[in-house]
Design a protein around this motif. Structure first.
Motif, mmCIF file in Angstrom:
data_model
loop_
_atom_site.group_PDB
_atom_site.id
_atom_site.type_symbol
_atom_site.label_atom_id
_atom_site.label_comp_id
_atom_site.label_asym_id
_atom_site.label_seq_id
_atom_site.Cartn_x
_atom_site.Cartn_y
_atom_site.Cartn_z
ATOM 1 N N PRO A 254 0.832 -1.202 0.000
ATOM 2 C CA PRO A 254 0.000 0.000 0.000
ATOM 3 C C PRO A 254 0.865 1.251 0.000
ATOM 4 N N ARG A 255 0.298 2.341 -0.483
ATOM 5 C CA ARG A 255 1.043 3.592 -0.475
ATOM 6 C C ARG A 255 1.266 4.036 0.964
ATOM 7 N N LEU A 256 2.341 4.749 1.173
ATOM 8 C CA LEU A 256 2.662 5.215 2.519
ATOM 9 C C LEU A 256 1.799 6.410 2.897
ATOM 10 N N GLY A 257 1.353 6.423 4.134
ATOM 11 C CA GLY A 257 0.605 7.555 4.641
ATOM 12 C C GLY A 257 1.537 8.663 5.098
ATOM 13 N N LYS A 258 0.971 9.660 5.726
ATOM 14 C CA LYS A 258 1.768 10.802 6.171
ATOM 15 C C LYS A 258 2.751 10.356 7.259
ATOM 16 N N PRO A 259 3.909 10.990 7.317
ATOM 17 C CA PRO A 259 4.870 10.646 8.373
ATOM 18 C C PRO A 259 4.298 10.942 9.757
ATOM 19 N N ALA B 36 -0.105 1.171 10.791
ATOM 20 C CA ALA B 36 0.947 2.109 10.399
ATOM 21 C C ALA B 36 2.139 1.328 9.841
ATOM 22 N N THR B 37 2.986 2.000 9.087
ATOM 23 C CA THR B 37 4.160 1.358 8.500
ATOM 24 C C THR B 37 5.415 1.790 9.236
ATOM 25 N N LEU B 38 6.189 0.810 9.664
ATOM 26 C CA LEU B 38 7.478 1.037 10.322
ATOM 27 C C LEU B 38 8.593 0.663 9.365
ATOM 28 N N LEU B 39 9.518 1.593 9.133
ATOM 29 C CA LEU B 39 10.687 1.345 8.292
ATOM 30 C C LEU B 39 11.953 1.679 9.071
ATOM 31 N N VAL B 40 12.978 0.857 8.891
ATOM 32 C CA VAL B 40 14.300 1.112 9.451
ATOM 33 C C VAL B 40 15.279 1.056 8.293
ATOM 34 N N ASN B 41 15.848 2.200 7.956
ATOM 35 C CA ASN B 41 16.691 2.304 6.759
ATOM 36 C C ASN B 41 15.972 1.777 5.531
ATOM 37 N N GLY B 42 14.671 2.084 5.438
ATOM 38 C CA GLY B 42 13.884 1.724 4.265
ATOM 39 C C GLY B 42 13.349 0.319 4.254
ATOM 40 N N VAL B 43 13.637 -0.469 5.279
ATOM 41 C CA VAL B 43 13.192 -1.865 5.338
ATOM 42 C C VAL B 43 12.129 -1.997 6.425
ATOM 43 N N LEU C 234 12.040 8.439 16.857
ATOM 44 C CA LEU C 234 11.319 7.595 15.909
ATOM 45 C C LEU C 234 10.900 8.314 14.640
ATOM 46 N N ASP C 235 11.124 9.627 14.573
ATOM 47 C CA ASP C 235 10.690 10.370 13.393
ATOM 48 C C ASP C 235 11.842 10.906 12.554
ATOM 49 N N VAL C 236 13.046 10.376 12.777
ATOM 50 C CA VAL C 236 14.188 10.715 11.928
ATOM 51 C C VAL C 236 14.944 9.426 11.618
#
Length: 200
Positions: free
Chosen positions: A10-15, A35-42, A152-154
């Motif tokens: 799914p498309r990513l929502g707002k940060p 919600a989507t959790l990414l760590v270095n894009g993964v 968590l936001d950077v």
């Protein structure tokens, strides 16, 4: 990081910003499901987590601050990573207000981004097994103690709001010996990526 998406991701929502976490752990928990959790894009979609309040005997913070849990007593919106049973890393998000020492444990994700990297790190192919547990998802996302006490936001963290309607279900928490009857486990109804099914 769009090139790392699965074709049906799914498309990513707002940060999501750190301010989201400055609320009751039981307000934050259901908002993070989907919600989507990414760590270095993964990473992927959060489908399961557990809430831990500082008054909860099962919380790491229940007996006060220690060198291990000190980040829980700091401001909300930071990561708390610890090793479980001396084997697996687990990642939590600090909630409420500074000194509250409450957090949510991320238990399972639906992989959507960087699946090739997850498979390489986990040494397996089955998508349903990549992130179906707190230790598994940390290994898949490359989370270790090095990612503890980070905002968590950077980068390397990124959180994105869910984009559609979902149904959140609750149940008792897993793998604990105290406060076992608290219905503080939250999950995405119908998800096949849970660490363990919720009772009907």
């Amino acid at each position: 990081m769009a090139q790392n998406r699965t074709p049906d991701a799914p498309r990513l929502g707002k940060p999501l910003k750190r301010a989201l976490f400055g609320r009751s752990v039981h307000a934050v928990a259901p908002d993070l499901i989907g919600a989507t959790l990414l760590v270095n894009g993964v990473g992927g979609i959060i489908v399961e987590l557990e809430a831990y309040h500082h008054t909860d005997p099962a919380a790491h913070s229940f007996n006060g601050p220690t060198p291990r849990n000190m980040v829980m007593f700091g401001p909300p919106g930071f990561s708390y990573v610890y090793r479980s049973y001396g084997i697996h890393w687990c990642v939590n998000f600090v909630c409420e207000k500074e000194g509250s020492a409450s957090a949510v444990l991320i238990r399972a994700l639906q992989p959507t981004h960087g699946i090739a990297a997850m498979r390489r790190r986990r040494g397996l192919h089955d998508e349903r097994s990549l992130c179906s547990g707190p230790g598994k998802l940390c290994e898949a996302l490359g989370i270790t103690i090095k990612q503890s006490a980070l905002p968590l936001d950077v980068p390397p963290f990124a959180l994105h709001a869910r984009t559609g309607k979902i149904e959140v279900i609750t149940g008792v928490r897993i793998g604990i010996t105290k406060a076992v009857d608290f219905p503080w486990r939250y999950g995405l109804k119908g998800s096949k990526f849970l660490s363990k099914p919720f009772p009907d």
